[in-house]
Design an enzyme around this catalytic site. Structure first.
Site, PDB file in Angstrom:
ATOM      1  N   ASP A  39      22.880  75.610  37.474  1.00  0.00           N
ATOM      2  CA  ASP A  39      23.426  75.378  38.813  1.00  0.00           C
ATOM      3  C   ASP A  39      23.329  76.672  39.615  1.00  0.00           C
ATOM      4  O   ASP A  39      23.371  77.769  39.051  1.00  0.00           O
ATOM      5  CB  ASP A  39      24.890  74.932  38.732  1.00  0.00           C
ATOM      6  N   VAL A  64      16.555  76.175  41.324  1.00  0.00           N
ATOM      7  CA  VAL A  64      15.446  75.337  40.849  1.00  0.00           C
ATOM      8  C   VAL A  64      14.166  75.530  41.654  1.00  0.00           C
ATOM      9  O   VAL A  64      13.105  75.045  41.244  1.00  0.00           O
ATOM     10  CB  VAL A  64      15.826  73.840  40.829  1.00  0.00           C
ATOM     11  N   SER A 142      16.441  58.614  44.550  1.00  0.00           N
ATOM     12  CA  SER A 142      17.536  57.997  45.298  1.00  0.00           C
ATOM     13  C   SER A 142      17.015  56.716  45.917  1.00  0.00           C
ATOM     14  O   SER A 142      15.812  56.585  46.192  1.00  0.00           O
ATOM     15  CB  SER A 142      18.026  58.934  46.404  1.00  0.00           C
ATOM     16  N   TYR A 155      15.129  64.138  53.210  1.00  0.00           N
ATOM     17  CA  TYR A 155      15.666  63.682  51.924  1.00  0.00           C
ATOM     18  C   TYR A 155      14.897  62.469  51.396  1.00  0.00           C
ATOM     19  O   TYR A 155      14.525  62.410  50.222  1.00  0.00           O
ATOM     20  CB  TYR A 155      17.144  63.356  52.105  1.00  0.00           C
ATOM     21  N   LYS A 159      12.728  62.294  47.975  1.00  0.00           N
ATOM     22  CA  LYS A 159      13.103  61.373  46.904  1.00  0.00           C
ATOM     23  C   LYS A 159      11.984  60.364  46.598  1.00  0.00           C
ATOM     24  O   LYS A 159      11.811  59.952  45.452  1.00  0.00           O
ATOM     25  CB  LYS A 159      14.398  60.645  47.271  1.00  0.00           C
TER      26      LYS A 159
END
Length: 247
Positions: A39, A64, A142, A155, A159
């Site tokens: 994280d 990441v 998602s 987003y 995704k």
């Protein structure tokens, strides 16, 4: 321990200090796994790992979008527990804005964390798993990647890209015994979603045939299925966990 589906396995989970990532870590540990949590928030991930138990969990600060950080996260798992059997690419952010108002920076940030981050996690974990001759990679997409949401062109694009990335990677690594699958959650009750304005929440709820939001552990149970031998003949698949929303 509720079962031993992941007995002797080691899982690396990104974005694991809270929410869905932490729920997956808890479910995996209950199923016999050791886990390494990654994280951006170093304090939060250290606390989460300590709460899970120092004998079965480690927390590592990792961005990441950095290949070096992802490699270090995977190495930490190998050094501590001896292998990387499951990789869950879960880390994500939102930078919502309408197409007209969204900045390049907002677009780039979301694409970098979600799509590049998942690519790096898939690529680097697959390199380890190919040598082992086995492994399961789970990429968090998602339902927004299937239907798009207003104010989420960044987003939704990321995704959707994760689904295509997972399918392409699955073809490449299947002969080496490595599986790559993705999950598309719908409305899941987390701190982030509960911060929505009430009218936005109610609008989403109205689209769900089951009439309720999902819980993080309901995503974790599907991740457990994909991580374990229960899904041994599945790769390149996309599992929707949405309560029937957007069937």
């Amino acid at each position: 321990m509720s079962d031993a589906l992941l007995s002797g396995k080691t899982a690396v989970i990104t974005g694991a200090a809270q929410g869905i990532g932490l729920a997956i870590a808890k479910r995996f540990i209950a199923s016999g796994a050791n886990v390494v949590l990654g994280d951006m928030n170093a304090d939060a991930v250290a606390t989460a790992a300590a709460d899970l138990g120092a004998d079965v969990a480690s927390g590592v600060a990792a961005n990441v979008t950095s290949a070096d950080d992802v490699a270090a996260l995977l190495k930490a798992a190998q050094d501590r527990f001896g292998s990387v059997d499951v990789m869950v690419n879960n880390a994500g952010i939102t930078r919502d804005a309408s197409l007209r108002k969204m900045t390049e920076e907002q677009f780039d940030q979301v694409i970098s964390v979600h799509l590049k981050g998942t690519w790096l996690g898939t690529k680097l974990a697959a390199e380890i798993m190919r040598e082992q001759g086995s492994g399961s990679i789970i990429n968090m997409s998602s339902i927004s990647g299937k239907v798009g949401n207003f104010g989420q062109s960044n987003y939704a694009a990321a995704k959707a890209g994760i689904v295509a990335l997972s399918k392409a990677a699955a073809r490449e690594v299947a002969p080496k015994g490595v599986r790559v699958n993705s999950i598309q959650p719908g409305l899941i009750r987390t701190a982030m979603t509960e911060a929505m304005p009430k009218d936005a929440w109610d609008s989403k709820m109205a689209e769900i045939p089951m009439g309720r939001a999902g819980e993080p552990d309901e995503i974790a149970k599907v991740a457990l299925f994909l991580a374990s031998d229960l899904s041994s003949y599945m790769t390149g698949t996309v599992l929707e966990v949405t309560g029937g929303r957007y069937m």
